[in-house]
Design a protein around this motif. Sequence first.
Motif, PDB file in Angstrom:
ATOM      1  N   THR A  26      28.788  43.616  43.408  1.00  0.00           N
ATOM      2  CA  THR A  26      29.336  45.211  43.470  1.00  0.00           C
ATOM      3  C   THR A  26      29.007  46.325  42.137  1.00  0.00           C
ATOM      4  N   VAL A  29      33.760  46.074  36.933  1.00  0.00           N
ATOM      5  CA  VAL A  29      35.245  46.741  37.431  1.00  0.00           C
ATOM      6  C   VAL A  29      35.683  46.164  36.180  1.00  0.00           C
ATOM      7  N   SER A  45      39.219  40.433  45.540  1.00  0.00           N
ATOM      8  CA  SER A  45      38.392  41.646  46.196  1.00  0.00           C
ATOM      9  C   SER A  45      37.546  42.622  45.889  1.00  0.00           C
ATOM     10  N   THR A  46      36.332  42.703  46.523  1.00  0.00           N
ATOM     11  CA  THR A  46      35.084  43.437  46.051  1.00  0.00           C
ATOM     12  C   THR A  46      35.412  45.056  46.848  1.00  0.00           C
ATOM     13  N   ALA A  47      35.459  45.562  46.205  1.00  0.00           N
ATOM     14  CA  ALA A  47      34.754  46.837  46.802  1.00  0.00           C
ATOM     15  C   ALA A  47      34.127  46.944  48.175  1.00  0.00           C
ATOM     16  N   THR A  48      33.692  46.425  48.423  1.00  0.00           N
ATOM     17  CA  THR A  48      32.529  46.164  50.267  1.00  0.00           C
ATOM     18  C   THR A  48      33.569  45.534  51.144  1.00  0.00           C
ATOM     19  N   GLY A  49      34.835  44.776  50.405  1.00  0.00           N
ATOM     20  CA  GLY A  49      35.618  43.740  51.499  1.00  0.00           C
ATOM     21  C   GLY A  49      35.237  42.695  51.531  1.00  0.00           C
ATOM     22  N   THR A  51      34.716  39.133  49.012  1.00  0.00           N
ATOM     23  CA  THR A  51      35.363  38.059  47.490  1.00  0.00           C
ATOM     24  C   THR A  51      34.946  37.705  46.909  1.00  0.00           C
TER      25      THR A  51
END
Length: 236
Positions: A26, A29, A45-49, A51
């Motif tokens: 995504t 980071v 955990s990614t920004a889009t919910g 993993t």
Amino acid sequence: MPEEVPLWLTPNEAASGVIRVVDLPTGSVNLRIPPVRDNSLIKVSTATGGTTFIRIRVTDAQPQPGPRRAFTGSPLARPLFILVALCVLLAVVVLLTRQGDSSPSASGPGAGATAPTPSGTGDETGHPDSATHDTGTGPALTMPPVAPSPYRAGTCLDGTIPDSTTPVSVSDVDVVACSSADAHYRVIQTFHGTTDMSRCRGNSDTQYSFSSERTLNGRTISSVVYCLVGLGSYAR
């Protein structure tokens, strides 16, 4: 299954921990990596919910990083955007087409002739959108839409206004030079904001009356009545 992303650390970084930029599906980071061992997994955990797991690789010689991955979104996003753009373009074309709608009619001659049912538009340079011409018996004729400006007094027209008591479709009436042999009618007076052709009865020279009305989305936006005289063999 969550995707694994490899992260290469030196032995010192693995032993003491480090903050590194990590390329996730995504986007990139900044991650704080605690003291870890080779082959450890770190859950992120990614920004889009979603993993992603970071797989730790400890080595003295780190490999050259490969190209960064870019998140391109759904494969249907581009075709959907193109479809929406085409729909917007089609809507604009339909709107512009409707803005030019008008319903013309025309009718006939003579001072004192009864006024026929009018509708249409006129053109100051000589091309009516639609019109109603009054010939002695009160005929009406429908003309195709053309320019939106009203006729000026002195404009000459060709064609023939038939003697008919019912609406007749015509397409041969157009603006011509008054010196032309095809000049059959001349505008001698105009009345704006009305379709009442009986207004021409006040002009004793009137031989034909002509009404023009322009509409937009079903509403009248302009109307003009023209008083005409016949020229040559068309004079009455």
